[in-house]
Scaffold this motif. Sequence first.
Motif, PDB file in Angstrom:
ATOM      1  N   MET A   1       9.893   3.347   3.201  1.00  0.00           N
ATOM      2  CA  MET A   1       8.462   3.201   3.486  1.00  0.00           C
ATOM      3  C   MET A   1       7.730   4.535   3.510  1.00  0.00           C
ATOM      4  O   MET A   1       6.537   4.598   3.295  1.00  0.00           O
ATOM      5  N   SER A   2       8.487   5.614   3.825  1.00  0.00           N
ATOM      6  CA  SER A   2       7.762   6.863   4.087  1.00  0.00           C
ATOM      7  C   SER A   2       7.649   7.784   2.888  1.00  0.00           C
ATOM      8  O   SER A   2       7.402   8.964   3.030  1.00  0.00           O
ATOM      9  N   SER A   3       7.889   7.272   1.712  1.00  0.00           N
ATOM     10  CA  SER A   3       7.672   8.123   0.537  1.00  0.00           C
ATOM     11  C   SER A   3       7.272   7.255  -0.654  1.00  0.00           C
ATOM     12  O   SER A   3       7.103   6.043  -0.527  1.00  0.00           O
ATOM     13  N   PHE A   4       7.126   7.905  -1.791  1.00  0.00           N
ATOM     14  CA  PHE A   4       6.782   7.184  -3.012  1.00  0.00           C
ATOM     15  C   PHE A   4       7.812   6.081  -3.247  1.00  0.00           C
ATOM     16  O   PHE A   4       9.001   6.323  -2.998  1.00  0.00           O
ATOM     17  N   PRO A   5       7.469   4.900  -3.681  1.00  0.00           N
ATOM     18  CA  PRO A   5       6.156   4.501  -4.195  1.00  0.00           C
ATOM     19  C   PRO A   5       5.193   3.928  -3.158  1.00  0.00           C
ATOM     20  O   PRO A   5       4.051   3.638  -3.482  1.00  0.00           O
ATOM     21  N   SER A   6       5.640   3.805  -1.872  1.00  0.00           N
ATOM     22  CA  SER A   6       4.690   3.247  -0.900  1.00  0.00           C
ATOM     23  C   SER A   6       3.597   4.260  -0.540  1.00  0.00           C
ATOM     24  O   SER A   6       2.460   3.890  -0.283  1.00  0.00           O
ATOM     25  N   LEU A   7       3.943   5.529  -0.527  1.00  0.00           N
ATOM     26  CA  LEU A   7       2.931   6.556  -0.218  1.00  0.00           C
ATOM     27  C   LEU A   7       2.405   7.174  -1.504  1.00  0.00           C
ATOM     28  O   LEU A   7       3.177   7.679  -2.328  1.00  0.00           O
ATOM     29  N   ARG A   8       1.081   7.104  -1.652  1.00  0.00           N
ATOM     30  CA  ARG A   8       0.445   7.630  -2.865  1.00  0.00           C
ATOM     31  C   ARG A   8      -0.820   8.391  -2.466  1.00  0.00           C
ATOM     32  O   ARG A   8      -1.893   7.803  -2.327  1.00  0.00           O
ATOM     33  N   PRO A   9      -0.695   9.717  -2.261  1.00  0.00           N
ATOM     34  CA  PRO A   9      -1.869  10.506  -1.848  1.00  0.00           C
ATOM     35  C   PRO A   9      -3.062  10.352  -2.793  1.00  0.00           C
ATOM     36  O   PRO A   9      -4.210  10.532  -2.378  1.00  0.00           O
ATOM     37  N   ARG A  10      -2.820  10.012  -4.029  1.00  0.00           N
ATOM     38  CA  ARG A  10      -3.914   9.884  -4.991  1.00  0.00           C
ATOM     39  C   ARG A  10      -4.892   8.773  -4.631  1.00  0.00           C
ATOM     40  O   ARG A  10      -6.027   8.778  -5.109  1.00  0.00           O
ATOM     41  N   ARG A  11      -4.466   7.818  -3.780  1.00  0.00           N
ATOM     42  CA  ARG A  11      -5.378   6.736  -3.377  1.00  0.00           C
ATOM     43  C   ARG A  11      -6.675   7.273  -2.780  1.00  0.00           C
ATOM     44  O   ARG A  11      -7.725   6.691  -2.918  1.00  0.00           O
ATOM     45  N   LEU A  12      -6.537   8.406  -2.077  1.00  0.00           N
ATOM     46  CA  LEU A  12      -7.719   8.972  -1.390  1.00  0.00           C
ATOM     47  C   LEU A  12      -8.486   9.938  -2.280  1.00  0.00           C
ATOM     48  O   LEU A  12      -9.378  10.642  -1.816  1.00  0.00           O
ATOM     49  N   ARG A  13      -8.121  10.015  -3.542  1.00  0.00           N
ATOM     50  CA  ARG A  13      -8.852  10.883  -4.476  1.00  0.00           C
ATOM     51  C   ARG A  13      -9.496  10.080  -5.599  1.00  0.00           C
ATOM     52  O   ARG A  13      -9.837  10.612  -6.644  1.00  0.00           O
ATOM     53  N   SER A  14      -9.659   8.782  -5.350  1.00  0.00           N
ATOM     54  CA  SER A  14     -10.016   7.878  -6.448  1.00  0.00           C
ATOM     55  C   SER A  14     -11.417   8.090  -7.008  1.00  0.00           C
ATOM     56  O   SER A  14     -11.669   7.785  -8.159  1.00  0.00           O
ATOM     57  N   GLY A  15     -12.333   8.580  -6.204  1.00  0.00           N
ATOM     58  CA  GLY A  15     -13.701   8.780  -6.699  1.00  0.00           C
ATOM     59  C   GLY A  15     -14.447   9.717  -5.774  1.00  0.00           C
ATOM     60  O   GLY A  15     -13.953  10.055  -4.696  1.00  0.00           O
ATOM     61  N   PRO A  16     -15.649  10.116  -6.189  1.00  0.00           N
ATOM     62  CA  PRO A  16     -16.388  11.121  -5.399  1.00  0.00           C
ATOM     63  C   PRO A  16     -16.695  10.675  -3.970  1.00  0.00           C
ATOM     64  O   PRO A  16     -16.618  11.489  -3.056  1.00  0.00           O
ATOM     65  N   VAL A  17     -16.992   9.409  -3.765  1.00  0.00           N
ATOM     66  CA  VAL A  17     -17.347   8.968  -2.412  1.00  0.00           C
ATOM     67  C   VAL A  17     -16.111   8.954  -1.521  1.00  0.00           C
ATOM     68  O   VAL A  17     -16.131   9.413  -0.377  1.00  0.00           O
ATOM     69  N   MET A  18     -15.013   8.451  -2.048  1.00  0.00           N
ATOM     70  CA  MET A  18     -13.754   8.454  -1.303  1.00  0.00           C
ATOM     71  C   MET A  18     -13.353   9.891  -0.962  1.00  0.00           C
ATOM     72  O   MET A  18     -12.958  10.195   0.173  1.00  0.00           O
ATOM     73  N   ARG A  19     -13.504  10.792  -1.918  1.00  0.00           N
ATOM     74  CA  ARG A  19     -13.123  12.196  -1.666  1.00  0.00           C
ATOM     75  C   ARG A  19     -14.010  12.811  -0.585  1.00  0.00           C
ATOM     76  O   ARG A  19     -13.531  13.542   0.280  1.00  0.00           O
TER      77      ARG A  19
END
Length: 329
Positions: free
Chosen positions: A1-19
């Motif tokens: 659970m504590s690493s890829f593929p469940s953890l994906r830091p890119r989820r929080l970089r998906s667009g300008p508002v999310m960033r």
Amino acid sequence: MSSFPSLRPRRLRSGPVMRELVRETTLAASDFIYPLFIAPGTGVRKPIGSMPGVFNFSIDEVEREVVRLAELGIRAVILFGLPPTKDEVGSGAFDEHGIVQRAIPAIKRAVPEMIVMTDVCMCEYTSHGHCGIIEGERLLNDPTLELLAKTALSHARAGADVVAPSDMMDGRVRAIRTALDAENFQDVPIMSYAVKYASGFYGPFRDAADSAPTFGDRRSYQMDPANAREALKEAALDEAEGADMLMVKPGMPYLDILWRVRQQTNLPLAVYHVSGEYAMAKAAAANGWIDEPRVAIETMLAFKRAGADLILSYYAPEVAQWIRDGHLQ
Ligand code: PBG
């Protein structure tokens, strides 16, 4: 659970508002202190060759400039003076009719809410270009303190909101605090250039302020670039002497120092993005080698991330405009 593929830091970089939602540091025009070089005469707006976009201003021209800065959201400036004449003891620095002493009320009249800080140092005013009184080739610490205190006092009398000693003499914060308090200027804060390195990055400033030493260098008073623990000592001493704000200078090559001083002090901390750093970015931009707004904003964010509350930079007005234009996205 504590690493890829469940953890994906890119989820929080998906667009300008999310960033923007998860952004850890911010940058605003109100973070900046803009350096201004005041020269004698009228109608003077002399470009500095090595610092594109930076000028020597006469007092009438600087009145116009601060209106422009205020419109951009810049809330503070720091003044450097180019006196009409220089002498051995730098008497122009503490002349009640000196260039900085006359510029302060003019700026306050033009933009009353502008925070006017003053650089307190002798090097622009001495014929030899060193930051105090010399005997032979030696810079004398304690006799210089008296002149620095006189200079700070003359700035306070002229209406300075903050005085900022940059000379690196030992004991100057206490000497200035004592002098200010003795004349009822106990409410005027001191921003100390506490951690100032003997740096090659000051080159273009010495053109702008005509303050290069005529012999030797500043290594007997400014800090050795190889030292980090010494920065903590300087910061602690200035805090103990009564500094209200501290500064680290230069900026980009000393981010580690900024971070360390940030861990040590609860005082507001400023960083000086100095003339050579600015000149390098401008030169690269002029050649089309870097995307200038992007690099400038990235630099300023790095200062904030490393712990700076305030940034002295020649980029202040341009960055303020770039923030408005949406370059922070
Ligand atoms: C000294 C002073 C200097 C700078 C600010 N205050 C020059 C020096 O110590 O030689 C440098 C600022 C810059 O390079 O932008 N009064």
